[in-house]
Structures are given as C-alpha cells and as structure tokens.
Design a protein around this motif. Structure first.
Motif, PDB file in Angstrom:
ATOM      1  N   TYR A  76       0.836  -1.204   0.000  1.00  0.00           N
ATOM      2  CA  TYR A  76       0.000   0.000   0.000  1.00  0.00           C
ATOM      3  C   TYR A  76       0.872   1.257   0.000  1.00  0.00           C
ATOM      4  O   TYR A  76       0.541   2.249  -0.656  1.00  0.00           O
ATOM      5  CB  TYR A  76      -0.934   0.008   1.208  1.00  0.00           C
ATOM      6  CG  TYR A  76      -1.768  -1.241   1.369  1.00  0.00           C
ATOM      7  CD1 TYR A  76      -2.135  -2.012   0.273  1.00  0.00           C
ATOM      8  CD2 TYR A  76      -2.202  -1.662   2.628  1.00  0.00           C
ATOM      9  CE1 TYR A  76      -2.894  -3.173   0.424  1.00  0.00           C
ATOM     10  CE2 TYR A  76      -2.965  -2.803   2.791  1.00  0.00           C
ATOM     11  CZ  TYR A  76      -3.308  -3.561   1.695  1.00  0.00           C
ATOM     12  OH  TYR A  76      -4.057  -4.701   1.856  1.00  0.00           O
ATOM     13  N   ALA A  77       1.974   1.203   0.737  1.00  0.00           N
ATOM     14  CA  ALA A  77       2.875   2.360   0.800  1.00  0.00           C
ATOM     15  C   ALA A  77       3.525   2.623  -0.552  1.00  0.00           C
ATOM     16  O   ALA A  77       3.553   3.773  -1.034  1.00  0.00           O
ATOM     17  CB  ALA A  77       3.942   2.141   1.868  1.00  0.00           C
ATOM     18  N   VAL A  78       4.056   1.572  -1.192  1.00  0.00           N
ATOM     19  CA  VAL A  78       4.755   1.801  -2.469  1.00  0.00           C
ATOM     20  C   VAL A  78       3.760   2.150  -3.576  1.00  0.00           C
ATOM     21  O   VAL A  78       4.128   2.819  -4.547  1.00  0.00           O
ATOM     22  CB  VAL A  78       5.633   0.587  -2.865  1.00  0.00           C
ATOM     23  CG1 VAL A  78       6.703   0.333  -1.808  1.00  0.00           C
ATOM     24  CG2 VAL A  78       4.808  -0.665  -3.132  1.00  0.00           C
ATOM     25  N   THR A  79       2.514   1.725  -3.437  1.00  0.00           N
ATOM     26  CA  THR A  79       1.475   2.148  -4.387  1.00  0.00           C
ATOM     27  C   THR A  79       1.228   3.642  -4.249  1.00  0.00           C
ATOM     28  O   THR A  79       1.139   4.371  -5.242  1.00  0.00           O
ATOM     29  CB  THR A  79       0.176   1.363  -4.155  1.00  0.00           C
ATOM     30  OG1 THR A  79       0.418  -0.039  -4.313  1.00  0.00           O
ATOM     31  CG2 THR A  79      -0.903   1.785  -5.153  1.00  0.00           C
ATOM     32  N   ASN A  80       1.113   4.118  -3.004  1.00  0.00           N
ATOM     33  CA  ASN A  80       1.010   5.563  -2.778  1.00  0.00           C
ATOM     34  C   ASN A  80       2.143   6.301  -3.469  1.00  0.00           C
ATOM     35  O   ASN A  80       1.941   7.307  -4.157  1.00  0.00           O
ATOM     36  CB  ASN A  80       1.108   5.872  -1.278  1.00  0.00           C
ATOM     37  CG  ASN A  80      -0.188   5.634  -0.523  1.00  0.00           C
ATOM     38  OD1 ASN A  80      -1.242   5.483  -1.124  1.00  0.00           O
ATOM     39  ND2 ASN A  80      -0.100   5.609   0.786  1.00  0.00           N
ATOM     40  N   MET A  81       3.353   5.815  -3.242  1.00  0.00           N
ATOM     41  CA  MET A  81       4.536   6.507  -3.739  1.00  0.00           C
ATOM     42  C   MET A  81       4.559   6.548  -5.265  1.00  0.00           C
ATOM     43  O   MET A  81       4.965   7.551  -5.870  1.00  0.00           O
ATOM     44  CB  MET A  81       5.788   5.843  -3.181  1.00  0.00           C
ATOM     45  CG  MET A  81       5.928   6.078  -1.670  1.00  0.00           C
ATOM     46  SD  MET A  81       6.800   4.761  -0.785  1.00  0.00           S
ATOM     47  CE  MET A  81       8.350   4.742  -1.624  1.00  0.00           C
ATOM     48  N   PHE A 316      -3.631  10.272  12.577  1.00  0.00           N
ATOM     49  CA  PHE A 316      -2.726  11.054  11.732  1.00  0.00           C
ATOM     50  C   PHE A 316      -2.976  10.732  10.257  1.00  0.00           C
ATOM     51  O   PHE A 316      -3.085  11.631   9.411  1.00  0.00           O
ATOM     52  CB  PHE A 316      -1.276  10.757  12.121  1.00  0.00           C
ATOM     53  CG  PHE A 316      -0.257  11.085  11.071  1.00  0.00           C
ATOM     54  CD1 PHE A 316       0.005  12.406  10.728  1.00  0.00           C
ATOM     55  CD2 PHE A 316       0.450  10.078  10.427  1.00  0.00           C
ATOM     56  CE1 PHE A 316       0.948  12.714   9.740  1.00  0.00           C
ATOM     57  CE2 PHE A 316       1.389  10.375   9.455  1.00  0.00           C
ATOM     58  CZ  PHE A 316       1.639  11.702   9.105  1.00  0.00           C
ATOM     59  N   GLY A 317      -3.086   9.447   9.934  1.00  0.00           N
ATOM     60  CA  GLY A 317      -3.378   9.050   8.559  1.00  0.00           C
ATOM     61  C   GLY A 317      -4.725   9.572   8.095  1.00  0.00           C
ATOM     62  O   GLY A 317      -4.875  10.025   6.949  1.00  0.00           O
ATOM     63  N   TYR A 369       2.948   4.244   4.739  1.00  0.00           N
ATOM     64  CA  TYR A 369       1.654   4.290   4.055  1.00  0.00           C
ATOM     65  C   TYR A 369       0.855   5.515   4.494  1.00  0.00           C
ATOM     66  O   TYR A 369       0.279   6.230   3.667  1.00  0.00           O
ATOM     67  CB  TYR A 369       0.871   3.015   4.351  1.00  0.00           C
ATOM     68  CG  TYR A 369      -0.565   3.048   3.861  1.00  0.00           C
ATOM     69  CD1 TYR A 369      -0.859   3.144   2.504  1.00  0.00           C
ATOM     70  CD2 TYR A 369      -1.632   2.987   4.749  1.00  0.00           C
ATOM     71  CE1 TYR A 369      -2.168   3.175   2.050  1.00  0.00           C
ATOM     72  CE2 TYR A 369      -2.946   3.014   4.299  1.00  0.00           C
ATOM     73  CZ  TYR A 369      -3.211   3.107   2.956  1.00  0.00           C
ATOM     74  OH  TYR A 369      -4.509   3.148   2.504  1.00  0.00           O
ATOM     75  N   LEU A 370       0.839   5.780   5.799  1.00  0.00           N
ATOM     76  CA  LEU A 370       0.085   6.916   6.316  1.00  0.00           C
ATOM     77  C   LEU A 370       0.700   8.232   5.878  1.00  0.00           C
ATOM     78  O   LEU A 370      -0.002   9.169   5.478  1.00  0.00           O
ATOM     79  CB  LEU A 370       0.033   6.850   7.844  1.00  0.00           C
ATOM     80  CG  LEU A 370      -0.603   5.598   8.454  1.00  0.00           C
ATOM     81  CD1 LEU A 370      -0.546   5.658   9.970  1.00  0.00           C
ATOM     82  CD2 LEU A 370      -2.032   5.418   7.990  1.00  0.00           C
TER      83      LEU A 370
END
Length: 382
Positions: A76-81, A316-317, A369-370
């Motif tokens: 999910y984090a690398v998809t965001n990026m 925070f997210g 991810y957040l």
C-alpha cells in the motif's frame, strides 16, 4: 526589578508566539530522498526469504498476523509513492510481486487455514476475510501499477468469490476467524472490490453501497456515533465498541470506496476521541476512558491516560486523507517524540526512544503508508 519583569514578559510573549506559530503549522510530505531510503529498507525486508533469522520470520514469531499486515502495508505504501512519483513504479511493481508470492505461501496462509491451501485447487468457501481481503487489495494494487496479467485470473476469481459471499451474508460482513467478525477486516475486503470494479468495470464494487447503508443503520455505536469494532457472528449485535486504533484503520480503507461516510466518521472521531494540547494532538483508544495500562493489548499497546500510539498514528493518517494538515502536523509531532532515525547505507528506518522496543517492519510500512496517503488511480502508459 522592572528590568527583570520586562525580561520575563518578553520571554513569555515570545514563547506564546512560538507556540501559536507551531500550532498552526501544516504537515508537509516527506522529501523524495527520505522516501527512497525508507523504500529501500522495505524492499530488503520483502525480498528476504521466509527462512529462519530474517525480519519476516522474527515478525511471524511475535504475531503471525503481523507478517501479512507488514507485506500488505508495504504494498500500500509503495502504491502511494508510485501515484505521487511514477519513477518509483518499477521498484513498486517488483516489491508488490514479491509480496504477493509471500502472502500466497503456506508460512502466511497457515495462520488462517492451517495446512490447507485456501486458493488451490479452489478458493476456500468459508475462508478468512482478513486474509482474502488483504490479498485481494494487494492484487488490486499490482493491477493498478502494471498491465502484466500474471495475477489477473486470481484477482478476478477472488473478487467474484468475495462479492458473492458478501451479498449472501446475513449481516453484510464476513468472519476473520470462526465466529469472529471484525469490521476493519471487512472494510479492507470491500475496498478491494471497489478497486476491482474501478480497474475492470465489474459490478463487484456495488456491494460497498449496500454495506454503507447497512453500517449506518446497524454498525454505529449509539453513544459515540462511530463504527463498532466487532459484531456477534450469530446476532449481528455489537461485541466490541468503538476503538481508536480500529476506527482509524477502518476510515483509511473506507475512504477508498465512500469518502463522504469516511469523512463524516473522521469528523466525529476527531471531536469525540481527540484532545488538542497546544502544538500536539492526542487520540483516545476507547470512548470516554482515561485509564492507563502499561501493557494494553495487542491492538492498542501501552495506554497512557486513555491515549494510545496506534490510535494517534491512524488518526494522523485520517487527517492526511482529508487534508486536515494542521492536525496532521500536531499528531505527527506526538509520533516523532518516540522515534529516532537510523541511517545505514542507503536505508532509513526508525527505533524507539526511552524504551527498548523492536520497531518492526510492520510499523515502518504502516507509517510510510500513512505519511504518503493519496488517492489510487489507474496509471497511464503502464
């Protein structure tokens, strides 16, 4: 004496001005070099084999669920990026591919299915929505990032399977474990169906509309007006009320398929669970509960005067998801108080201050991810 009083007044005035300035600062996204270093750390984590003495294996011993969550949140984090900077895309595709292979492995699925492969020779008919939901969302991410079709058949069949199970279920929610229905796990699976529809044009995402209507009538705590954490598998009634850590998690994934309801929940969450303390903002684990517990539980961790780090972190997210950047900054300050950066070679990761805790790859993946939370879209020229 007059001089001393003037000095004190000046110091107080300057301090107040600084606090006012800091309390209105907005969160800024990490710079590219920081993101790249943290991505390198997570890439090494995902690429490690599932053998002994690796981060993955150590994580599995601590809590088997954390292995799945770490792999999924890394994706999910690398998809965001990749959504924010397409130069990360090829690396993200490779990381996602490796994560899928590990999620499909017996080491991961055995937590939910024992030695029975839940995907072969056919998909388990009563399988864990926790496992299937994250796997399907990770498959959705892969399909968002690339036109490579190696997982399309699995993604299509698993999405159809989940869609049918949701539409045939008694309470529009499925079990994570036998007789255990956790709302956050269902929301992840629903987000995966919405994404499948977005990518392929399937009808599977329509079940999210039915779920939201059901949730508004049946899944809100009467006192707080917020989503409950768990319902009884026989009656559909609440078994565990609203918890900050679980609600914050739920809002993030619900925002993927119903941003209006997710924002409404965030605003209530912020007003009823959070407290502003100057340049900081704190978030409770349980509604109107202010006790401390040095151990807490597996979801909350230690609780101080009712506040927990997971609740603060997910809030925070949420703040980032809805562009509430002032409160995002206040919440992030609290998180930063307990962390110290570690730079090794090309990698950047964190350790905890004050106490000797293992800041696991799960925490690294979740936090990244957040911090980079953004809308997911189908990338052009894939």
């Amino acid at each position: 004496m007059i001089f001393k009083n003037r000095i004190r007044f000046a110091v107080v005035t300057i301090s107040v001005c600084i606090c006012i300035y800091l309390s209105h600062q907005k969160y800024q996204y990490p710079n590219t070099s920081v993101i790249k270093s943290r991505m390198t750390f997570l890439e090494r984590f995902v690429s490690n084999p599932l053998g002994d003495n690796t981060d993955l294996s150590k994580l599995h011993v601590q809590n088997p669920e954390w292995t799945l969550f770490s792999l999924a949140y890394t994706v999910y984090a690398v998809t965001n990026m990749s959504m924010m900077d397409t130069t990360f895309r090829n690396q993200a595709i490779n990381i996602t591919d490796q994560a899928i292979q590990k999620i499909k492995s017996e080491r991961v699925f055995s937590t939910y299915f024992g030695d029975k492969n839940p995907l072969s020779p056919e998909i388990d008919s009563i399988g864990s929505v926790l496992y299937f939901g994250h796997l399907n969302l990770v498959l959705s991410c892969y399909r968002l990032l690339t036109q490579d079709d190696r997982y399309n058949a699995l993604h299509d069949s698993l999405s159809l399977f989940l869609y049918r199970r949701f539409t045939q279920s008694k309470f529009l929610n499925l079990e994570s474990y036998p007789q255990n229905i956790w709302i956050p796990d269902n929301i992840v699976a629903l987000a995966s169906l919405h994404l499948h529809s977005k990518i392929t044009g399937s009808e599977y995402g329509t079940v999210t509309n039915d779920w939201v209507l059901y949730a508004k009538s049946n899944l809100l705590d009467k006192e707080s007006g917020l989503l409950v954490s768990k319902i009884n598998s026989y009656t559909g009634k609440m078994e565990e009320g609203t918890r900050g850590s679980m609600l914050g998690w739920s809002i993030l994934f619900m925002n993927r398929f119903d941003s209006l309801f997710a924002r409404q929940q965030y605003e209530i969450f912020k007003s009823k669970f959070t407290t502003n303390v100057g340049i900081f903002r704190l978030c409770q684990e349980r509604y109107k509960t202010y006790t401390s517990d040095i151990y807490g539980d597996i979801d909350s961790g230690p609780i101080l005067f009712g506040y927990s780090i997971p609740s603060i972190t997910f809030c925070f997210g949420n703040a980032l998801a809805f562009k509430d950047l002032v409160n995002a900054k206040r919440l992030k300050r609290v998180i930063n108080l307990g962390l110290k950066e570690v730079n090794e070679k090309d990698e950047l990761y964190y350790k905890t201050k004050f106490v000797n805790l293992n800041y696991s790859p799960l925490a690294e993946a979740m936090l990244l991810y957040l911090e980079t939370y953004t809308e997911w879209r189908i990338l052009g020229n894939r």
